[in-house]
Scaffold this active site. Structure first.
Site, PDB file in Angstrom:
ATOM      1  N   ALA A  85       0.812  -1.218   0.000  1.00  0.00           N
ATOM      2  CA  ALA A  85       0.000   0.000   0.000  1.00  0.00           C
ATOM      3  C   ALA A  85       0.846   1.268   0.000  1.00  0.00           C
ATOM      4  O   ALA A  85       0.391   2.313  -0.458  1.00  0.00           O
ATOM      5  CB  ALA A  85      -0.956   0.002   1.180  1.00  0.00           C
ATOM      6  N   SER A 213      -3.615  -3.615   0.834  1.00  0.00           N
ATOM      7  CA  SER A 213      -2.358  -4.311   1.101  1.00  0.00           C
ATOM      8  C   SER A 213      -2.608  -5.747   1.552  1.00  0.00           C
ATOM      9  O   SER A 213      -3.589  -6.021   2.252  1.00  0.00           O
ATOM     10  CB  SER A 213      -1.588  -3.548   2.184  1.00  0.00           C
ATOM     11  OG  SER A 213      -0.401  -4.235   2.520  1.00  0.00           O
ATOM     12  N   THR A 254       8.182  -7.428 -13.268  1.00  0.00           N
ATOM     13  CA  THR A 254       7.666  -8.795 -13.271  1.00  0.00           C
ATOM     14  C   THR A 254       6.762  -9.005 -12.057  1.00  0.00           C
ATOM     15  O   THR A 254       7.124  -8.634 -10.939  1.00  0.00           O
ATOM     16  CB  THR A 254       8.841  -9.796 -13.239  1.00  0.00           C
ATOM     17  OG1 THR A 254       9.625  -9.589 -14.413  1.00  0.00           O
ATOM     18  CG2 THR A 254       8.356 -11.236 -13.198  1.00  0.00           C
ATOM     19  N   CYS A 340       4.616   5.341  15.725  1.00  0.00           N
ATOM     20  CA  CYS A 340       4.826   3.962  15.281  1.00  0.00           C
ATOM     21  C   CYS A 340       6.229   3.784  14.732  1.00  0.00           C
ATOM     22  O   CYS A 340       6.749   2.686  14.687  1.00  0.00           O
ATOM     23  CB  CYS A 340       3.781   3.550  14.254  1.00  0.00           C
ATOM     24  SG  CYS A 340       3.717   4.597  12.813  1.00  0.00           S
TER      25      CYS A 340
HETATM   26  C1  LIG Z   1       0.046  -0.596   6.750  1.00  0.00           C
HETATM   27  C2  LIG Z   1      -0.569   0.595   6.131  1.00  0.00           C
HETATM   28  C3  LIG Z   1      -0.037   1.170   4.967  1.00  0.00           C
HETATM   29  C4  LIG Z   1       1.226   0.660   4.321  1.00  0.00           C
HETATM   30  O1  LIG Z   1       1.022  -0.576   3.695  1.00  0.00           O
HETATM   31  P1  LIG Z   1       2.267  -1.469   3.243  1.00  0.00           P
HETATM   32  O2  LIG Z   1       1.653  -2.539   2.409  1.00  0.00           O
HETATM   33  O3  LIG Z   1       2.867  -1.980   4.510  1.00  0.00           O
HETATM   34  O4  LIG Z   1       3.206  -0.607   2.478  1.00  0.00           O
HETATM   35  C5  LIG Z   1      -0.669   2.270   4.430  1.00  0.00           C
HETATM   36  N1  LIG Z   1      -1.774   2.773   4.988  1.00  0.00           N
HETATM   37  C6  LIG Z   1      -2.321   2.263   6.105  1.00  0.00           C
HETATM   38  C7  LIG Z   1      -3.553   2.867   6.679  1.00  0.00           C
HETATM   39  C8  LIG Z   1      -1.731   1.153   6.718  1.00  0.00           C
HETATM   40  O5  LIG Z   1      -2.265   0.664   7.831  1.00  0.00           O
END
Ligand SMILES: *Cc1c(COP(=O)(O)O)cnc(C)c1O
Length: 416
Positions: A85, A213, A254, A340
């Site tokens: 994400a 994610s 890829t 965090c």
């Molecule tokens: C964990 C998180 C992300 C980041 O996601 P990743 O896949 O770890 O890069 C972004 N936004 C929120 C709200 C999250 O909790």
């Protein structure tokens, strides 16, 4: 200070207990099982067009695309795979900012977004974009009127997260989406914490672009997706990684076939089990909350509890020192109100945005309940937290004074 706590461990409970499912979630064994063939004999490149190894991989990727699309009410063609994400958020914001630069340079977001949004916005500001960071109310929700007022004829994008990763509040997404569509502004949402936990539908919610994610929904780490709407309106995104033109030219590289298969399977399971799982987690969360509230005074919940994720409970334990509290419950994996990025001792910017003082933010704990937590675990966690907080307060001069009825706000403290 380290305090001694000897709360009995219920039968069947293994220490340490993992209760930090907003940070990451364990891989569901069914997801692992689905992935294994693609980590072993089915190793083909999904872009190989000339043999069965490639076709087999491509077929698996397309199945995953459908599973993801189905969960959020999209079509398979609207799903773009990414590394997670963080990348999805970067691609959405930078890709839209670049593509719609002619139309305008104004972006609206809010102060309690994940760093993957906030830091991306900061970079865009350096490149000449204008960003409005909406405040939140004391309950963590934005005020729709603030959003209306912030929009102008240069606004190209609104990015508001679906549910917050620290305090679990769910923003009025459908309402925000409706407003954006009325104004002809694109709407992106970071839905990492919402997808698979509560119903999310890109049509009903008027969402144009959405990030999700794998590892927050019992799938693998290092894989995510971006939903990009293809009709009403057709959203265009400028690629931020150039190469072989994969993923409709929006994201070259890829494909991570085993990861994608795992993400798809995780979405399929979430779709089947979301309703019952949400009910179970809400029950566990309310049980934990009720137990803490029955035994402890001067504690409070952070974030609106009506518009709230099932598995989230963020609580402040006033008059205890955050560090000592965490040390006292070190057989339970939770997150504290210290940022965090735990290398720093900065209090969480999300809790500060709600108006909490530094000390209260520091003595806050995020309980993140998930699929594999049990009632016995909740009972142990409640008993342990209660015991440690009571013991720390016995040692707290502040708590003593409050109990004696002294108004701490009226005291003039001597300088150190
Ligand atoms: C964990 C998180 C992300 C980041 O996601 P990743 O896949 O770890 O890069 C972004 N936004 C929120 C709200 C999250 O909790």
């Amino acid at each position: 200070m380290k305090i001694q706590s000897n709360v009995a461990v219920p039968a069947g409970v293994q220490l340490p207990i993992y209760m930090d499912n907003h940070a990451t979630s364990p891989l569901d064994p069914r997801v692992l099982e689905a992935m294994l063939p693609y980590l072993t004999n089915k190793f083909g490149n999904a872009a190989s067009r000339n043999h069965s190894f490639g076709w087999e991989a491509e077929q698996a990727v397309e199945t995953a695309r459908e599973q993801i699309a189905r969960l959020i009410g999209a079509t398979a063609k609207e799903i773009i795979f990414t590394s997670g994400a963080t990348e999805s958020n970067n691609l959405a914001l930078k890709g839209i900012a670049e593509m719609y630069r002619e139309r305008g340079n104004h972006i609206i977001t809010q102060v309690t977004e994940h760093k993957a949004i906030l830091d991306t916005c900061k970079r865009l500001e350096k490149q000449g974009y204008r960003v409005t960071y909406l405040p939140v109310k004391a309950d963590g929700l934005i005020d729709i009127d603030d959003l209306k007022r912030a929009m102008d004829d240069k606004t190209i994008l609104v990015s508001i997260m679906y549910a917050n990763n620290e305090i679990g509040v769910i923003q009025p997404i459908a309402e925000i989406g409706k407003l954006c569509h009325e104004k002809g502004v694109l709407f992106h949402t970071d839905a990492v914490q919402a997808v698979g936990k509560i119903p999310v539908n890109v049509i009903a919610d008027n969402i144009d672009v959405l990030s999700l994610s794998g590892h927050k929904i019992y799938g693998p780490k290092g894989v995510g997706a971006l939903y990009v709407r293809r009709r009403n309106p057709r959203v265009q995104i400028a690629a931020q990684i150039d190469g072989g033109g994969h993923e409709r030219g929006m994201r070259s590289g890829t494909l991570n076939v085993p990861g994608i298969v795992g993400l798809g399977k995780a979405c399929e399971i979430a779709q089947e089990e979301m309703t019952s799982e949400a009910a179970r987690l809400t029950g566990l969360r309310d049980r934990l909350k009720a137990k803490l509230e029955a035994e402890l005074d001067y504690i409070h919940v952070n974030g609106n509890m009506e518009h709230h994720l099932p598995g989230n409970l963020n609580m402040s334990f006033v008059y205890v020192e955050g560090e000592s509290l965490l040390m006292g419950i070190n057989d339970i994996a939770v997150s504290s109100g210290s940022a965090c990025t735990s290398a720093t001792l900065e209090p969480s910017y999300v809790l500060k945005a709600l108006g909490l003082g530094d000390d209260v933010a520091h003595s806050s704990i995020r309980f993140g309940l998930g699929r594999f937590n049990t009632e016995a675990e909740v009972d142990y966690v409640a008993a342990k937290v209660i015991d440690v907080v009571k013991k720390l307060r016995e040692l707290s001069p502040l708590y003593e004074m409050v109990k004696e009825g002294i108004d701490l706000t009226k005291i003039e403290w001597a300088a150190h």
